[in-house]
Motif scaffolding. Structure first.
Motif, PDB file in Angstrom:
ATOM      1  N   GLU A 121       0.838  -1.204   0.000  1.00 45.65           N
ATOM      2  CA  GLU A 121       0.000   0.000   0.000  1.00 45.65           C
ATOM      3  C   GLU A 121       0.871   1.251   0.000  1.00 45.65           C
ATOM      4  N   LEU A 122       0.286   2.339  -0.490  1.00 47.67           N
ATOM      5  CA  LEU A 122       0.967   3.628  -0.433  1.00 47.67           C
ATOM      6  C   LEU A 122       1.019   4.124   1.009  1.00 47.67           C
ATOM      7  N   ILE A 123       2.092   4.813   1.351  1.00 46.43           N
ATOM      8  CA  ILE A 123       2.160   5.503   2.639  1.00 46.43           C
ATOM      9  C   ILE A 123       1.084   6.594   2.629  1.00 46.43           C
ATOM     10  N   PRO A 124       0.322   6.756   3.713  1.00 47.70           N
ATOM     11  CA  PRO A 124      -0.709   7.808   3.753  1.00 47.70           C
ATOM     12  C   PRO A 124      -0.134   9.188   3.412  1.00 47.70           C
ATOM     13  N   GLY A 125      -0.834   9.893   2.534  1.00 45.74           N
ATOM     14  CA  GLY A 125      -0.413  11.225   2.127  1.00 45.74           C
ATOM     15  C   GLY A 125       0.370  11.261   0.829  1.00 45.74           C
ATOM     16  N   VAL A 126       0.860  10.105   0.391  1.00 52.27           N
ATOM     17  CA  VAL A 126       1.721  10.060  -0.790  1.00 52.27           C
ATOM     18  C   VAL A 126       0.962  10.339  -2.089  1.00 52.27           C
ATOM     19  N   GLU A 127      -0.206   9.739  -2.234  1.00 47.37           N
ATOM     20  CA  GLU A 127      -0.941   9.899  -3.499  1.00 47.37           C
ATOM     21  C   GLU A 127      -1.243  11.368  -3.786  1.00 47.37           C
ATOM     22  N   LYS A 128      -1.721  12.077  -2.779  1.00 45.34           N
ATOM     23  CA  LYS A 128      -2.026  13.496  -2.954  1.00 45.34           C
ATOM     24  C   LYS A 128      -0.762  14.290  -3.267  1.00 45.34           C
ATOM     25  N   LEU A 129       0.322  13.968  -2.564  1.00 49.01           N
ATOM     26  CA  LEU A 129       1.585  14.676  -2.765  1.00 49.01           C
ATOM     27  C   LEU A 129       2.113  14.520  -4.187  1.00 49.01           C
ATOM     28  N   GLU A 178       6.899  -2.185 -11.184  1.00 49.51           N
ATOM     29  CA  GLU A 178       5.738  -3.020 -10.859  1.00 49.51           C
ATOM     30  C   GLU A 178       4.932  -2.422  -9.710  1.00 49.51           C
ATOM     31  N   HIS A 179       5.631  -2.033  -8.645  1.00 47.96           N
ATOM     32  CA  HIS A 179       4.938  -1.459  -7.492  1.00 47.96           C
ATOM     33  C   HIS A 179       4.229  -0.159  -7.857  1.00 47.96           C
ATOM     34  N   LEU A 180       4.950   0.766  -8.467  1.00 52.49           N
ATOM     35  CA  LEU A 180       4.400   2.097  -8.710  1.00 52.49           C
ATOM     36  C   LEU A 180       3.319   2.085  -9.787  1.00 52.49           C
ATOM     37  N   THR A 181       3.452   1.193 -10.756  1.00 50.89           N
ATOM     38  CA  THR A 181       2.409   1.053 -11.775  1.00 50.89           C
ATOM     39  C   THR A 181       1.161   0.444 -11.153  1.00 50.89           C
ATOM     40  N   GLY A 182       1.347  -0.604 -10.361  1.00 46.30           N
ATOM     41  CA  GLY A 182       0.220  -1.268  -9.706  1.00 46.30           C
ATOM     42  C   GLY A 182      -0.546  -0.350  -8.772  1.00 46.30           C
ATOM     43  N   LEU A 183       0.171   0.597  -8.160  1.00 44.91           N
ATOM     44  CA  LEU A 183      -0.461   1.527  -7.232  1.00 44.91           C
ATOM     45  C   LEU A 183      -0.927   2.813  -7.927  1.00 44.91           C
TER      46      LEU A 183
END
Length: 223
Positions: free
Chosen positions: A87-95, A119-124
């Motif tokens: 999972e993404l660390i909270p706050g990362v997607e918005k940042l 793989e990780h960053l594309t999947g997320l």
């Protein structure tokens, strides 16, 4: 000097994956009949597989070669990734979404292999937020050497002095400072703290990383 680029480590900064590395190391030791807490391996966060397994092999006197341990490691690790999900660390997607809309350039510079980074960053769903993805396997020396950060700056065509790095490990912070970059250290409160006192600023919540905040840290570091 003007802030031109933000460079992120991946594991423990963008994604909550360090726990899987520690658990996989714990499971491999268990396969040799050795019981160790997963958090024992926290000290290896931000280092390469060569570094991790050479030290673990020596510490526990494991009866197999370094190469055999390095072959075992991804099998255990990928099984955990598949079973439990990253999972993404909270706050990362918005940042990173906000950064992608800004004039600032962005990069990932991680000790993890390039295939796994993608793989990780594309999947997320955030791979497209970065201008370049750089892996420690593509440079001569791993963190705490500055190579992967300097490579990211080179690809972005930005002076290292105009870059700000987000890191969560001691080796990562030391690498960023060795590259001549400003560094914000992230201590995740879900894990025991790591000594990252060399960072220009230390945070415990990724959601504080607005563009304005990062520019302020950069300016203060250059005073």
């Amino acid at each position: 000097m003007t802030l031109e680029a933000i460079i992120f480590d991946m594991d423990g900064v963008l994604i909550d994956s360090e726990k899987f590395y520690m658990e996989s190391e714990q499971l491999i030791l268990k396969s040799f009949g050795i019981e160790v807490e997963a958090l024992h391996f926290r000290k290896y966060c931000g280092t390469t597989q060569d570094y991790i397994w050479s030290h673990i092999k020596e510490e526990f006197d494991l009866p197999v070669s370094l190469e055999e341990l390095k072959e075992m490691a991804p099998v255990y690790l990928l099984k955990l990734f598949k079973e439990k999900g990253v999972e993404l660390i909270p706050g990362v997607e918005k940042l990173v979404t906000n950064l992608a809309k800004s004039p600032l350039k962005t990069a990932v510079a991680s000790s993890t292999g390039k295939v796994l980074i993608k793989e990780h960053l594309t999947g997320l769903g955030i791979a497209s937020c970065f201008d370049t993805l750089q892996s420690g396997e593509e440079v001569a020396n791993s963190k705490p050497a500055p190579d992967v950060f300097l490579k990211a700056a080179e690809v972005l065509n930005v002076d290292p002095k105009n870059c700000l790095v987000i890191e969560d490990s001691r080796n990562g912070v030391l690498a960023a400072k060795a590259a001549g970059m400003t560094c914000i250290g992230f201590n995740n409160l879900n894990y025991p703290p790591i000594d990252i006192k060399e960072a220009d600023e230390i945070i415990t919540d990724m959601s504080v990383l607005t563009i304005e905040f990062m520019k302020q840290v950069f300016s203060q570091a250059k005073e």
